[in-house]
Design a protein around this motif. Sequence first.
Motif, PDB file in Angstrom:
ATOM      1  N   GLN A  59       0.832  -1.210   0.000  1.00 59.30           N
ATOM      2  CA  GLN A  59       0.000   0.000   0.000  1.00 59.30           C
ATOM      3  C   GLN A  59       0.867   1.261   0.000  1.00 59.30           C
ATOM      4  O   GLN A  59       0.570   2.235  -0.707  1.00 59.30           O
ATOM      5  CB  GLN A  59      -0.924  -0.007   1.223  1.00 59.30           C
ATOM      6  CG  GLN A  59      -2.009  -1.067   1.176  1.00 59.30           C
ATOM      7  CD  GLN A  59      -2.793  -1.175   2.465  1.00 59.30           C
ATOM      8  OE1 GLN A  59      -2.353  -0.706   3.524  1.00 59.30           O
ATOM      9  NE2 GLN A  59      -3.963  -1.798   2.410  1.00 59.30           N
ATOM     10  N   LEU A  60       1.957   1.226   0.774  1.00 64.28           N
ATOM     11  CA  LEU A  60       2.837   2.393   0.833  1.00 64.28           C
ATOM     12  C   LEU A  60       3.616   2.576  -0.461  1.00 64.28           C
ATOM     13  O   LEU A  60       3.837   3.712  -0.913  1.00 64.28           O
ATOM     14  CB  LEU A  60       3.788   2.265   2.020  1.00 64.28           C
ATOM     15  CG  LEU A  60       3.133   2.425   3.399  1.00 64.28           C
ATOM     16  CD1 LEU A  60       4.146   2.159   4.505  1.00 64.28           C
ATOM     17  CD2 LEU A  60       2.537   3.813   3.570  1.00 64.28           C
ATOM     18  N   VAL A  61       4.047   1.474  -1.058  1.00 65.47           N
ATOM     19  CA  VAL A  61       4.769   1.567  -2.336  1.00 65.47           C
ATOM     20  C   VAL A  61       3.889   2.235  -3.385  1.00 65.47           C
ATOM     21  O   VAL A  61       4.358   3.079  -4.166  1.00 65.47           O
ATOM     22  CB  VAL A  61       5.227   0.166  -2.806  1.00 65.47           C
ATOM     23  CG1 VAL A  61       5.690   0.210  -4.268  1.00 65.47           C
ATOM     24  CG2 VAL A  61       6.357  -0.341  -1.920  1.00 65.47           C
ATOM     25  N   HIS A  62       2.615   1.883  -3.401  1.00 62.94           N
ATOM     26  CA  HIS A  62       1.704   2.481  -4.370  1.00 62.94           C
ATOM     27  C   HIS A  62       1.446   3.962  -4.090  1.00 62.94           C
ATOM     28  O   HIS A  62       0.957   4.685  -4.968  1.00 62.94           O
ATOM     29  CB  HIS A  62       0.386   1.705  -4.404  1.00 62.94           C
ATOM     30  CG  HIS A  62       0.440   0.460  -5.227  1.00 62.94           C
ATOM     31  ND1 HIS A  62       0.851  -0.754  -4.720  1.00 62.94           N
ATOM     32  CD2 HIS A  62       0.185   0.230  -6.546  1.00 62.94           C
ATOM     33  CE1 HIS A  62       0.828  -1.673  -5.673  1.00 62.94           C
ATOM     34  NE2 HIS A  62       0.440  -1.103  -6.775  1.00 62.94           N
ATOM     35  N   LYS A  63       1.784   4.395  -2.875  1.00 61.06           N
ATOM     36  CA  LYS A  63       1.672   5.827  -2.552  1.00 61.06           C
ATOM     37  C   LYS A  63       2.969   6.579  -2.830  1.00 61.06           C
ATOM     38  O   LYS A  63       3.042   7.791  -2.600  1.00 61.06           O
ATOM     39  CB  LYS A  63       1.278   5.999  -1.082  1.00 61.06           C
ATOM     40  CG  LYS A  63      -0.143   5.550  -0.769  1.00 61.06           C
ATOM     41  CD  LYS A  63      -0.485   5.793   0.700  1.00 61.06           C
ATOM     42  CE  LYS A  63      -1.930   5.375   0.996  1.00 61.06           C
ATOM     43  NZ  LYS A  63      -2.315   5.637   2.411  1.00 61.06           N
ATOM     44  N   VAL A 232      19.155   8.254   6.136  1.00 63.50           N
ATOM     45  CA  VAL A 232      19.045   9.155   7.280  1.00 63.50           C
ATOM     46  C   VAL A 232      17.818   8.700   8.064  1.00 63.50           C
ATOM     47  O   VAL A 232      16.687   9.069   7.758  1.00 63.50           O
ATOM     48  CB  VAL A 232      18.907  10.620   6.819  1.00 63.50           C
ATOM     49  CG1 VAL A 232      18.775  11.545   8.025  1.00 63.50           C
ATOM     50  CG2 VAL A 232      20.100  11.019   5.953  1.00 63.50           C
ATOM     51  N   ALA A 233      18.042   7.850   9.056  1.00 63.20           N
ATOM     52  CA  ALA A 233      16.946   7.231   9.800  1.00 63.20           C
ATOM     53  C   ALA A 233      16.669   8.053  11.055  1.00 63.20           C
ATOM     54  O   ALA A 233      17.224   7.805  12.127  1.00 63.20           O
ATOM     55  CB  ALA A 233      17.292   5.792  10.154  1.00 63.20           C
ATOM     56  N   ALA A 256      15.632   9.519   3.192  1.00 67.36           N
ATOM     57  CA  ALA A 256      15.079   9.610   4.545  1.00 67.36           C
ATOM     58  C   ALA A 256      14.451   8.261   4.880  1.00 67.36           C
ATOM     59  O   ALA A 256      13.958   7.559   4.008  1.00 67.36           O
ATOM     60  CB  ALA A 256      14.028  10.708   4.608  1.00 67.36           C
ATOM     61  N   GLU A 257      14.491   7.903   6.159  1.00 66.71           N
ATOM     62  CA  GLU A 257      13.868   6.645   6.581  1.00 66.71           C
ATOM     63  C   GLU A 257      13.233   6.840   7.954  1.00 66.71           C
ATOM     64  O   GLU A 257      13.850   7.379   8.863  1.00 66.71           O
ATOM     65  CB  GLU A 257      14.887   5.505   6.637  1.00 66.71           C
ATOM     66  CG  GLU A 257      14.260   4.175   6.990  1.00 66.71           C
ATOM     67  CD  GLU A 257      15.194   2.989   6.781  1.00 66.71           C
ATOM     68  OE1 GLU A 257      14.771   1.857   7.050  1.00 66.71           O
ATOM     69  OE2 GLU A 257      16.346   3.203   6.356  1.00 66.71           O
ATOM     70  N   MET A 258      11.978   6.413   8.068  1.00 68.07           N
ATOM     71  CA  MET A 258      11.264   6.534   9.334  1.00 68.07           C
ATOM     72  C   MET A 258      10.461   5.273   9.625  1.00 68.07           C
ATOM     73  O   MET A 258      10.079   4.547   8.707  1.00 68.07           O
ATOM     74  CB  MET A 258      10.338   7.754   9.307  1.00 68.07           C
ATOM     75  CG  MET A 258      11.080   9.071   9.489  1.00 68.07           C
ATOM     76  SD  MET A 258      10.016  10.520   9.330  1.00 68.07           S
ATOM     77  CE  MET A 258      10.464  11.056   7.668  1.00 68.07           C
ATOM     78  N   LEU A 259      10.235   5.028  10.900  1.00 73.70           N
ATOM     79  CA  LEU A 259       9.507   3.848  11.331  1.00 73.70           C
ATOM     80  C   LEU A 259       8.009   4.000  11.091  1.00 73.70           C
ATOM     81  O   LEU A 259       7.432   5.079  11.270  1.00 73.70           O
ATOM     82  CB  LEU A 259       9.760   3.584  12.820  1.00 73.70           C
ATOM     83  CG  LEU A 259      11.204   3.251  13.195  1.00 73.70           C
ATOM     84  CD1 LEU A 259      11.382   3.348  14.710  1.00 73.70           C
ATOM     85  CD2 LEU A 259      11.587   1.860  12.707  1.00 73.70           C
ATOM     86  N   VAL A 279       9.840   3.827   4.453  1.00 73.85           N
ATOM     87  CA  VAL A 279       9.102   3.530   5.680  1.00 73.85           C
ATOM     88  C   VAL A 279       9.481   2.124   6.135  1.00 73.85           C
ATOM     89  O   VAL A 279       9.441   1.174   5.347  1.00 73.85           O
ATOM     90  CB  VAL A 279       7.579   3.636   5.478  1.00 73.85           C
ATOM     91  CG1 VAL A 279       6.845   3.348   6.789  1.00 73.85           C
ATOM     92  CG2 VAL A 279       7.212   5.028   4.966  1.00 73.85           C
ATOM     93  N   TYR A 280       9.833   2.005   7.395  1.00 73.85           N
ATOM     94  CA  TYR A 280      10.322   0.758   7.986  1.00 73.85           C
ATOM     95  C   TYR A 280       9.153   0.078   8.697  1.00 73.85           C
ATOM     96  O   TYR A 280       8.684   0.551   9.725  1.00 73.85           O
ATOM     97  CB  TYR A 280      11.448   1.113   8.955  1.00 73.85           C
ATOM     98  CG  TYR A 280      12.226  -0.019   9.569  1.00 73.85           C
ATOM     99  CD1 TYR A 280      11.612  -1.079  10.216  1.00 73.85           C
ATOM    100  CD2 TYR A 280      13.614   0.009   9.557  1.00 73.85           C
ATOM    101  CE1 TYR A 280      12.344  -2.097  10.794  1.00 73.85           C
ATOM    102  CE2 TYR A 280      14.370  -1.001  10.136  1.00 73.85           C
ATOM    103  CZ  TYR A 280      13.729  -2.051  10.756  1.00 73.85           C
ATOM    104  OH  TYR A 280      14.463  -3.053  11.335  1.00 73.85           O
TER     105      TYR A 280
END
Length: 320
Positions: A59-63, A232-233, A256-259, A279-280
């Motif tokens: 779902q996130l990949v499609h966003k 950059v988490a 950028a990377e976030m949980l 997104v992790y």
Amino acid sequence: MDNLSVEKQFEDTLKSVARNLDIKEYVQQSAELYPLFQRSAKRFVTGENKEDGVLAGDQLVHKGYRISLEFIGENTVKKEECVRAKDEFISLIRECGNQGLQSRISFDLSHIGLSVEPNLALRNLLEMAAEAEKYHLSLMISAEESGKTDQVLSVYKKAVAKYPNIGVTLQAQLYRTHDDIKELIKYSGAIRIVKGAFQEPPEICIPRSEKLDQRYLELVELCVKEGHQVSVASHDDGIYKQIIDRGYLQNPNVEAEMLYGIRPDLCKQLKDDGFPVRVYLTYGSEWYLYLVHRIAEYPPNIYVAITDMIQGANDTSALY
């Protein structure tokens, strides 16, 4: 006592709670507490099986997001459980590959054998990397307590020499990390930089402060100047403002990377501004430790956790 001191005490207390096995067992066996904590965990954990993680990730990949998936677990002390964890990661890799889902696969080395024998972790890691290579997927080794860092980096260096699709995570809070990065940029694997969620001895780490923020930016700069791939988490607005102002996030090797469940507003803002955001996401039944760490590293999450205990968490993926 000022607000920062109170927040620091609260953070330290939660980090201690996270590592207290008696408290964990008490919560997990409590008919009253377990369902409440589980409600809060749903904000940060996609579900208990890989289908939950893959669905949320898709779902996130499609966003327009990049994703990383992890089967939660660490400090596994039985060989057969380490092998089962490795097999689950292999299954996850195949699921992503067969669906054409370009996910990074993240994990703790202590989940696949480091706490039993480093060579077990290495063998399992190499098997996972070989499988991921078939599907053009990458792996990312997560950060663990400083007492494991030498072993983690030793296993990583041996593995990445054979499979360049393996990356490693470093804690900016540790004084040693500056020298570690200078060594690791010689290897091909991506580097993920986190501030650090573990309670470490004060003589080896920098407390949450402006000094830590500056050290974090220095570490990112080291990677950028060497043209090295870096994640950059962070969930810190100030960090992202700095790396954007310095032109780092505009660099093709930087993301950028976030949980999952933390700062979806910031994720969406950066993504909408044209920056690459990963997104992790996690799944699995071992969510207790993960939940407590998420609150400890960003204390205001305690209010969100309490609200979720009372009302139940909303659909997290809808927030993105």
